[in-house]
Design a protein around this motif. Structure first.
Motif, mmCIF file in Angstrom:
data_model
loop_
_atom_site.group_PDB
_atom_site.id
_atom_site.type_symbol
_atom_site.label_atom_id
_atom_site.label_comp_id
_atom_site.label_asym_id
_atom_site.label_seq_id
_atom_site.Cartn_x
_atom_site.Cartn_y
_atom_site.Cartn_z
ATOM 1 N N SER A 7 -14.601 21.676 -15.284
ATOM 2 C CA SER A 7 -13.696 21.771 -16.428
ATOM 3 C C SER A 7 -14.185 21.036 -17.664
ATOM 4 O O SER A 7 -13.712 21.319 -18.776
ATOM 5 C CB SER A 7 -12.313 21.201 -16.060
ATOM 6 O OG SER A 7 -11.803 21.785 -14.890
ATOM 7 N N LEU A 8 -15.139 20.082 -17.504
ATOM 8 C CA LEU A 8 -15.545 19.246 -18.625
ATOM 9 C C LEU A 8 -17.033 19.308 -18.932
ATOM 10 O O LEU A 8 -17.446 18.866 -20.010
ATOM 11 C CB LEU A 8 -15.150 17.772 -18.356
ATOM 12 C CG LEU A 8 -13.667 17.507 -18.093
ATOM 13 C CD1 LEU A 8 -13.445 16.042 -17.758
ATOM 14 C CD2 LEU A 8 -12.820 17.907 -19.294
ATOM 15 N N ASN A 9 -17.835 19.801 -18.018
ATOM 16 C CA ASN A 9 -19.279 19.865 -18.231
ATOM 17 C C ASN A 9 -19.598 20.938 -19.286
ATOM 18 O O ASN A 9 -19.348 22.127 -19.059
ATOM 19 C CB ASN A 9 -19.983 20.186 -16.918
ATOM 20 C CG ASN A 9 -21.491 20.095 -17.017
ATOM 21 O OD1 ASN A 9 -22.085 20.311 -18.068
ATOM 22 N ND2 ASN A 9 -22.133 19.785 -15.899
ATOM 23 N N PRO A 10 -20.145 20.576 -20.443
ATOM 24 C CA PRO A 10 -20.390 21.576 -21.499
ATOM 25 C C PRO A 10 -21.302 22.711 -21.043
ATOM 26 O O PRO A 10 -21.118 23.866 -21.474
ATOM 27 C CB PRO A 10 -21.036 20.751 -22.617
ATOM 28 C CG PRO A 10 -20.604 19.350 -22.369
ATOM 29 C CD PRO A 10 -20.507 19.220 -20.886
ATOM 30 N N ASP A 11 -22.286 22.422 -20.191
ATOM 31 C CA ASP A 11 -23.190 23.479 -19.728
ATOM 32 C C ASP A 11 -22.480 24.469 -18.821
ATOM 33 O O ASP A 11 -22.795 25.664 -18.815
ATOM 34 C CB ASP A 11 -24.385 22.863 -18.991
ATOM 35 C CG ASP A 11 -25.269 22.044 -19.918
ATOM 36 O OD1 ASP A 11 -25.335 22.383 -21.114
ATOM 37 O OD2 ASP A 11 -25.872 21.065 -19.454
ATOM 38 N N VAL A 12 -21.519 23.996 -18.052
ATOM 39 C CA VAL A 12 -20.729 24.900 -17.213
ATOM 40 C C VAL A 12 -19.758 25.697 -18.068
ATOM 41 O O VAL A 12 -19.535 26.899 -17.845
ATOM 42 C CB VAL A 12 -19.982 24.100 -16.128
ATOM 43 C CG1 VAL A 12 -19.015 24.999 -15.349
ATOM 44 C CG2 VAL A 12 -20.971 23.448 -15.161
ATOM 45 N N LEU A 13 -19.183 25.076 -19.079
ATOM 46 C CA LEU A 13 -18.216 25.764 -19.938
ATOM 47 C C LEU A 13 -18.843 26.948 -20.656
ATOM 48 O O LEU A 13 -18.170 27.960 -20.905
ATOM 49 C CB LEU A 13 -17.636 24.787 -20.965
ATOM 50 C CG LEU A 13 -16.828 23.608 -20.417
ATOM 51 C CD1 LEU A 13 -16.360 22.708 -21.553
ATOM 52 C CD2 LEU A 13 -15.645 24.088 -19.600
#
Length: 376
Positions: free
Chosen positions: A174-180
């Motif tokens: 929910s918070l990892n920019p690369d996952v987002l």
């Protein structure tokens, strides 16, 4: 003294003139005084007698024999035999061993939340000062543990380990920019039980609104060609709770609202061109002792509400936010055809209460209390 002579004082008294049978053994005082005395040494007194000391024989070299090596070999054989018997008994134990528990497939529900009017815009600082977002914490600080107390079969440390794994999952998904932005998935995947990874990979590569393969049930993901983060400091608020669901099974439920400040990915960034996007994720996790040991989890259910989006938006593969100034289209969610084959689709849509930087809404916070009434 030399020779034999009369004593100095004359012959002894013997009127008969005969010899006394002890004459040769009787010495008078003058004889004794004239005699020379000599004291022999200890060596001379011992003479030819043998010394009273036992001679120690010379040490003979040990005679080597095969008896010691044979005993060592026999001992090694006995130890190996005992070990083999112990292993055999362990595998042939008469007590039934519990069957390993397999993780069940994830069940997902993703509900778009449509705005009532145009999406308000502003700078991230202005938007985050509005109620109720102003009370949210930043990033992982908004994911807090409850008071931990051991259960019947799980210790305090085991429960803490489960909560820590859930927090890691929420942070990465929910918070990892690369996952987002959809560029990576590994930080989330390595926390999931191996039995669920095939379902996870299919959900991301071929998402479907079938209740089992929505990528947005596993993680939060936006279209990087359409939107980007206007502020990396994401606001978070929510709760964690746990309970022992069965012997050897610990359940954890997370209920968190994540608020993102987004802006268009194309064009020059505008200071007041940001808008808020809210995602409420209610997730149910399960752990067994093996999961706790390996720092992994099983995601049982995921109920996701996200907006502002149009009700007609397909949010199974990625979320499709409406940005500042945009309105939801008039179309409702995709209708379910009762005559069609295949898994049914969930035709649900909620209403999102707007959050304006100038006006604090009188309605409940966006997302958690959104209207879930299905629209035709």
């Amino acid at each position: 003294m030399t020779g034999r002579s009369e004593p100095p004082d004359g012959p002894p008294e013997n009127p008969a003139g005969g010899e006394d049978e002890y004459r040769s053994l009787v010495f008078d005082e003058s004889f004794i005084q004239a005699a020379r005395m000599r004291e022999y040494s200890a060596q001379e007194r011992m003479g030819d007698h043998a010394r009273a000391v036992r001679t120690v024989p010379e040490e003979q070299p040990p005679v080597r024999s095969g008896g010691g090596s044979r005993a060592a070999i026999a001992l090694v054989v006995l130890i190996a035999l005992a070990f083999a018997v112990a292993v055999y008994i362990g595998f042939r134990s008469p007590y039934p061993q519990p069957a390993p528990r397999r993780a069940e497939p994830l069940r997902t529900t993703v509900i778009p939340l449509a705005p009532r009017g145009a999406v308000p815009g502003g700078s991230p600082e202005q938007l985050y000062r509005a109620e109720p977002v102003s009370g949210f914490r930043t990033g992982a600080e908004g994911i807090n543990f409850p008071a931990v107390k051991r259960t019947q079969n799980f210790s305090d440390s085991q429960i803490t380990a489960a909560l820590a794994t859930v927090k890691d999952y929420l942070v990465e998904s929910s918070l990892n920019p690369d996952v987002l932005t959809g560029s990576v998935r590994r930080p989330v995947e390595h926390l999931i039980d191996p039995d669920q990874r095939t379902q996870f990979e299919r959900s991301l590569s071929d998402p479907a609104d079938d209740g089992s393969h929505a990528a947005t049930g596993w993680l939060v993901r936006f279209d990087p060609e359409r939107v980007e983060l206007a502020d990396p400091q994401i606001r978070v608020q929510g709760t964690l709770r746990y309970e022992e669901e069965a012997a050897g099974v610990l359940g954890v439920v997370s209920d968190h609202t994540f608020t993102y400040a987004l802006r268009p990915a194309e064009g020059p960034p505008r200071k007041d061109g940001a808008s808020l996007f809210t995602v409420r994720r209610e997730l149910h996790f399960r752990f067994d002792r093996e999961d706790l040991r390996l720092h992994r989890l099983e995601v049982r259910t995921a109920h996701v509400q996200a907006g502002p989006q149009s009700c007609s938006a397909d949010a199974t593969g990625m979320l499709r936010p409406l940005l500042a100034g945009e309105k939801a289209d008039a179309r409702g969610p995709a209708a379910t055809d009762p005559y069609a084959s295949g898994p049914p689709t969930a035709a649900l849509c909620g209403t999102l209460a707007a959050v304006s930087p100038s006006t604090a809404p009188s309605s409940p916070p966006p997302g958690p209390e959104a209207d879930r009434t299905p629209r035709p």
